[in-house]
Each structure stands twice: as C-alpha cells, then as structure tokens.
Design a protein around this motif. Structure first.
Motif, PDB file in Angstrom:
ATOM      1  N   ILE A 229     -62.894 -13.604  52.282  1.00 34.20           N
ATOM      2  CA  ILE A 229     -63.529 -12.472  51.614  1.00 34.20           C
ATOM      3  C   ILE A 229     -65.026 -12.510  51.926  1.00 34.20           C
ATOM      4  O   ILE A 229     -65.678 -13.535  51.716  1.00 34.20           O
ATOM      5  N   HIS A 230     -65.549 -11.414  52.449  1.00 34.42           N
ATOM      6  CA  HIS A 230     -66.968 -11.326  52.789  1.00 34.42           C
ATOM      7  C   HIS A 230     -67.598 -10.170  52.013  1.00 34.42           C
ATOM      8  O   HIS A 230     -67.072  -9.056  52.008  1.00 34.42           O
ATOM      9  N   ILE A 231     -68.724 -10.442  51.383  1.00 36.64           N
ATOM     10  CA  ILE A 231     -69.418  -9.426  50.585  1.00 36.64           C
ATOM     11  C   ILE A 231     -70.746  -9.110  51.259  1.00 36.64           C
ATOM     12  O   ILE A 231     -71.573 -10.001  51.466  1.00 36.64           O
ATOM     13  N   LEU A 232     -70.951  -7.840  51.585  1.00 38.64           N
ATOM     14  CA  LEU A 232     -72.194  -7.424  52.232  1.00 38.64           C
ATOM     15  C   LEU A 232     -72.938  -6.451  51.323  1.00 38.64           C
ATOM     16  O   LEU A 232     -72.339  -5.495  50.820  1.00 38.64           O
ATOM     17  N   PRO A 233     -74.231  -6.676  51.113  1.00 39.65           N
ATOM     18  CA  PRO A 233     -75.015  -5.783  50.266  1.00 39.65           C
ATOM     19  C   PRO A 233     -75.302  -4.463  50.962  1.00 39.65           C
ATOM     20  O   PRO A 233     -74.968  -4.277  52.138  1.00 39.65           O
ATOM     21  N   GLY A 234     -75.935  -3.550  50.235  1.00 37.93           N
ATOM     22  CA  GLY A 234     -76.227  -2.232  50.791  1.00 37.93           C
ATOM     23  C   GLY A 234     -77.157  -2.255  51.989  1.00 37.93           C
ATOM     24  O   GLY A 234     -77.280  -1.263  52.697  1.00 37.93           O
ATOM     25  N   SER A 235     -77.772  -3.390  52.270  1.00 40.25           N
ATOM     26  CA  SER A 235     -78.714  -3.485  53.383  1.00 40.25           C
ATOM     27  C   SER A 235     -78.040  -3.873  54.703  1.00 40.25           C
ATOM     28  O   SER A 235     -78.708  -4.107  55.701  1.00 40.25           O
ATOM     29  N   TYR A 236     -76.697  -3.947  54.690  1.00 45.06           N
ATOM     30  CA  TYR A 236     -76.009  -4.361  55.910  1.00 45.06           C
ATOM     31  C   TYR A 236     -76.262  -3.356  57.043  1.00 45.06           C
ATOM     32  O   TYR A 236     -76.476  -2.172  56.815  1.00 45.06           O
ATOM     33  N   ASP A 237     -76.228  -3.872  58.268  1.00 45.12           N
ATOM     34  CA  ASP A 237     -76.387  -3.012  59.447  1.00 45.12           C
ATOM     35  C   ASP A 237     -75.040  -2.402  59.817  1.00 45.12           C
ATOM     36  O   ASP A 237     -73.986  -2.998  59.595  1.00 45.12           O
ATOM     37  N   ILE A 238     -75.081  -1.210  60.384  1.00 44.38           N
ATOM     38  CA  ILE A 238     -73.851  -0.558  60.817  1.00 44.38           C
ATOM     39  C   ILE A 238     -73.137  -1.459  61.825  1.00 44.38           C
ATOM     40  O   ILE A 238     -73.719  -1.893  62.808  1.00 44.38           O
ATOM     41  N   GLY A 239     -71.879  -1.743  61.574  1.00 44.51           N
ATOM     42  CA  GLY A 239     -71.097  -2.575  62.478  1.00 44.51           C
ATOM     43  C   GLY A 239     -71.222  -4.066  62.214  1.00 44.51           C
ATOM     44  O   GLY A 239     -70.480  -4.863  62.802  1.00 44.51           O
ATOM     45  N   GLU A 240     -72.143  -4.476  61.345  1.00 43.78           N
ATOM     46  CA  GLU A 240     -72.339  -5.899  61.071  1.00 43.78           C
ATOM     47  C   GLU A 240     -71.061  -6.540  60.530  1.00 43.78           C
ATOM     48  O   GLU A 240     -70.724  -7.680  60.860  1.00 43.78           O
ATOM     49  N   TRP A 241     -70.337  -5.794  59.704  1.00 44.49           N
ATOM     50  CA  TRP A 241     -69.131  -6.323  59.082  1.00 44.49           C
ATOM     51  C   TRP A 241     -68.013  -6.603  60.077  1.00 44.49           C
ATOM     52  O   TRP A 241     -67.086  -7.363  59.789  1.00 44.49           O
ATOM     53  N   GLU A 242     -68.124  -6.044  61.271  1.00 39.43           N
ATOM     54  CA  GLU A 242     -67.047  -6.194  62.255  1.00 39.43           C
ATOM     55  C   GLU A 242     -66.945  -7.615  62.811  1.00 39.43           C
ATOM     56  O   GLU A 242     -65.932  -7.983  63.406  1.00 39.43           O
ATOM     57  N   GLN A 243     -67.969  -8.424  62.611  1.00 37.48           N
ATOM     58  CA  GLN A 243     -67.924  -9.795  63.115  1.00 37.48           C
ATOM     59  C   GLN A 243     -67.090 -10.711  62.221  1.00 37.48           C
ATOM     60  O   GLN A 243     -66.817 -11.850  62.575  1.00 37.48           O
ATOM     61  N   TYR A 244     -66.674 -10.195  61.057  1.00 40.02           N
ATOM     62  CA  TYR A 244     -65.909 -11.004  60.122  1.00 40.02           C
ATOM     63  C   TYR A 244     -64.434 -10.610  60.140  1.00 40.02           C
ATOM     64  O   TYR A 244     -64.080  -9.483  60.488  1.00 40.02           O
ATOM     65  N   SER A 245     -63.585 -11.545  59.726  1.00 33.77           N
ATOM     66  CA  SER A 245     -62.155 -11.255  59.602  1.00 33.77           C
ATOM     67  C   SER A 245     -61.763 -11.363  58.133  1.00 33.77           C
ATOM     68  O   SER A 245     -62.489 -11.919  57.318  1.00 33.77           O
ATOM     69  N   GLY A 246     -60.598 -10.796  57.799  1.00 29.80           N
ATOM     70  CA  GLY A 246     -60.154 -10.836  56.418  1.00 29.80           C
ATOM     71  C   GLY A 246     -60.569  -9.575  55.682  1.00 29.80           C
ATOM     72  O   GLY A 246     -60.462  -8.465  56.203  1.00 29.80           O
ATOM     73  N   THR A 247     -61.083  -9.749  54.467  1.00 30.00           N
ATOM     74  CA  THR A 247     -61.528  -8.622  53.652  1.00 30.00           C
ATOM     75  C   THR A 247     -63.043  -8.508  53.717  1.00 30.00           C
ATOM     76  O   THR A 247     -63.754  -9.483  53.482  1.00 30.00           O
ATOM     77  N   ARG A 248     -63.540  -7.317  54.021  1.00 22.65           N
ATOM     78  CA  ARG A 248     -64.972  -7.051  54.036  1.00 22.65           C
ATOM     79  C   ARG A 248     -65.293  -6.072  52.913  1.00 22.65           C
ATOM     80  O   ARG A 248     -64.698  -4.988  52.858  1.00 22.65           O
ATOM     81  N   ILE A 249     -66.193  -6.429  52.022  1.00 24.75           N
ATOM     82  CA  ILE A 249     -66.607  -5.563  50.912  1.00 24.75           C
ATOM     83  C   ILE A 249     -68.006  -5.055  51.207  1.00 24.75           C
ATOM     84  O   ILE A 249     -68.957  -5.834  51.288  1.00 24.75           O
ATOM     85  N   LEU A 250     -68.129  -3.746  51.399  1.00 24.92           N
ATOM     86  CA  LEU A 250     -69.417  -3.132  51.712  1.00 24.92           C
ATOM     87  C   LEU A 250     -69.938  -2.477  50.436  1.00 24.92           C
ATOM     88  O   LEU A 250     -69.464  -1.426  50.022  1.00 24.92           O
ATOM     89  N   MET A 251     -70.910  -3.118  49.815  1.00 24.33           N
ATOM     90  CA  MET A 251     -71.409  -2.643  48.527  1.00 24.33           C
ATOM     91  C   MET A 251     -72.526  -1.619  48.689  1.00 24.33           C
ATOM     92  O   MET A 251     -73.316  -1.698  49.634  1.00 24.33           O
ATOM     93  N   LYS A 252     -72.591  -0.685  47.745  1.00 24.41           N
ATOM     94  CA  LYS A 252     -73.684   0.286  47.683  1.00 24.41           C
ATOM     95  C   LYS A 252     -73.974   0.886  49.057  1.00 24.41           C
ATOM     96  O   LYS A 252     -75.084   0.820  49.567  1.00 24.41           O
ATOM     97  N   SER A 253     -72.953   1.473  49.632  1.00 23.83           N
ATOM     98  CA  SER A 253     -73.052   1.975  51.004  1.00 23.83           C
ATOM     99  C   SER A 253     -74.018   3.143  51.158  1.00 23.83           C
ATOM    100  O   SER A 253     -74.634   3.331  52.205  1.00 23.83           O
ATOM    101  N   GLY A 254     -74.137   3.962  50.110  1.00 18.30           N
ATOM    102  CA  GLY A 254     -75.146   5.016  50.079  1.00 18.30           C
ATOM    103  C   GLY A 254     -75.255   5.856  51.334  1.00 18.30           C
ATOM    104  O   GLY A 254     -74.295   6.451  51.799  1.00 18.30           O
ATOM    105  N   GLY A 255     -76.465   5.907  51.899  1.00 18.42           N
ATOM    106  CA  GLY A 255     -76.745   6.778  53.033  1.00 18.42           C
ATOM    107  C   GLY A 255     -76.042   6.401  54.320  1.00 18.42           C
ATOM    108  O   GLY A 255     -76.111   7.142  55.301  1.00 18.42           O
ATOM    109  N   LYS A 256     -75.364   5.249  54.355  1.00  7.95           N
ATOM    110  CA  LYS A 256     -74.699   4.823  55.587  1.00  7.95           C
ATOM    111  C   LYS A 256     -73.243   5.269  55.654  1.00  7.95           C
ATOM    112  O   LYS A 256     -72.547   4.982  56.624  1.00  7.95           O
ATOM    113  N   ILE A 257     -72.793   5.944  54.601  1.00  6.68           N
ATOM    114  CA  ILE A 257     -71.370   6.272  54.501  1.00  6.68           C
ATOM    115  C   ILE A 257     -70.873   7.063  55.704  1.00  6.68           C
ATOM    116  O   ILE A 257     -69.795   6.779  56.237  1.00  6.68           O
TER     117      ILE A 257
END
Length: 232
Positions: free
Chosen positions: A150-178
């Motif tokens: 399980i990986h938790i990324l804050p609203g400051s994550y970069d687009i595509g950053e979550w793709e380097q992880y496997s399993g469950t990715r939680i993108l919090m407070k996605s806001g303007g990046k949706i």
C-alpha cells in the motif's frame, strides 16, 4: 499547572466516525483550536460540531495556516500559532486542536505538536479514522490483501509518479491534477494494467463514489481520493 495540548483527529467527514475518545477530549478541554481563521471556514470544526454540540460553547483559538509551499510563510504561521497555544497552556487551559482525518497523516496539527513539545509542554495525539480507510469502505474494496503493498501519495505527487509502485496506490487530495491523472488511468485500464476508483467528499455532503474512473469529473475538487490497484 500547565495545560495539555491534544491533537484530535475528527475523521474524514462523517460525524459518526469520530471516536469516543475524541468526543470526550473535546468535551473536557477548555479551548478548541482550529487550523483556520474561523469555525465557519474550518471543515474539521464543522464535522466535530455535528457530533459534539457542546463545542459551540467553547472559546476558539484560530491558527490559520496558508495553503502555500513557501517555507518561510509556513514557518511564520506555525511559529505564531505555537505562541498562541503556549499562552493558553501557561494559563492552565487544555486545548483540543482539531484535525480532519488522522493528525499523523499529513496533518496540519503535527507541526504544532512538535514545536509545543520542544518548548517543554505536554502534547498528545488522539487518532482519527484516516480518509483513505473511509474511502475504501465507501468503495467496498480492500486497500491491502495478503501481501499487497500500500502506497500513500499526498496531493503534491507528480503526474505518473505513482506508476513506479506496485500494489495499491492511494492518491490523496488530487485536486487540480484530476484531469491528467484520469486520462492516464483510463488508458492504463484499457491496457488492462490497473483498476482505478475514486471518492469525492468522503463522508461529507455531496459524497460521490466512482467504481468507473471514467465517470470522475475533472472538477471534482480538493477532497478527492483516487485508489489505483493492479489488475488481477
């Protein structure tokens, strides 16, 4: 006798998810601290008010924290807020400082917590239900099963950053990046690489649950949590 500072997690938005301990602390404390200029503008206060009516009878200590990445502005705000808290603690007053979700998960309160401790005062954390756990419940899915990461990324994550992880990715407070994230996820779903979900305003008025990420509106707003899982 100096007062005690409590960082109180009020959960993700549903007042029924506030813990019994949080309710007790709010009722027993002399002052309510909020990370906003006014109670009306504080989501955590509005959530707590629905569960603890006595809160409206208590004085408010406002510690507005600017929505900025400017380190100096943030430091100045926390410094000023800490000084306000210490004045009340020196007068023997206990403070319940409200924090949406759980204080330990990207909580505004934690910076105040460490500063108050360093100044020699007592501070405690009252856990709250994290937003992503409530999101999983609303979706009816597990965040982690068996050995799934399980990986938790804050609203400051970069687009595509979550793709380097496997399993469950939680993108919090996605806001303007949706918009960008949604397009990427739709393509990855078409390639059968991932399955994506989203919940907006979890536990709050206007909650919306999306089992099809393609139906998520691009203006869904600040309180949007996206859950990305590997395709089975």
């Amino acid at each position: 006798m100096k007062g005690i500072l409590y960082g109180v997690g009020v959960g993700p938005g549903d007042p029924e998810l506030i813990t019994i301990k949080a309710v007790r602390i709010i009722r027993e404390c002399d002052i309510i601290g909020i990370p906003a200029a006014t109670p009306a503008s504080c989501t955590a206060y509005q959530v707590a008010r629905k569960a603890v009516q006595e809160i409206e009878e208590k004085p408010i200590l406002a510690v507005p924290v600017p929505m900025t990445k400017d380190k100096k502005k943030l430091s100045d705000a926390y410094k000023e807020g800490c000084q306000k808290l210490i004045i009340e603690l020196n007068n023997g007053r206990n403070i319940a400082f409200l924090n949406l979700g759980d204080p330990a998960v990207y909580g505004t309160y934690m910076e105040l917590h460490s500063r108050v401790l360093e100044a020699g005062y007592r501070a405690e954390i009252v856990s709250g239900v994290p937003s992503f756990c409530a999101v999983a419940a609303a979706l009816g899915i597990p965040l982690g099963a068996r050995k799934e990461n399980i990986h938790i990324l804050p609203g400051s994550y970069d687009i595509g950053e979550w793709e380097q992880y496997s399993g469950t990715r939680i993108l919090m407070k996605s806001g303007g990046k949706i918009g960008e994230v949604k397009k990427r996820l739709v393509r990855l779903e078409e390639e059968d690489q991932v399955k994506a979900y989203a919940v907006t305003n979890c536990g709050m008025e206007g909650q919306a649950v999306f089992h099809d990420i393609g139906n998520l509106k691009e203006d869904a707003g600040y309180f949007t949590t996206i859950v990305v899982k590997d395709s089975q």
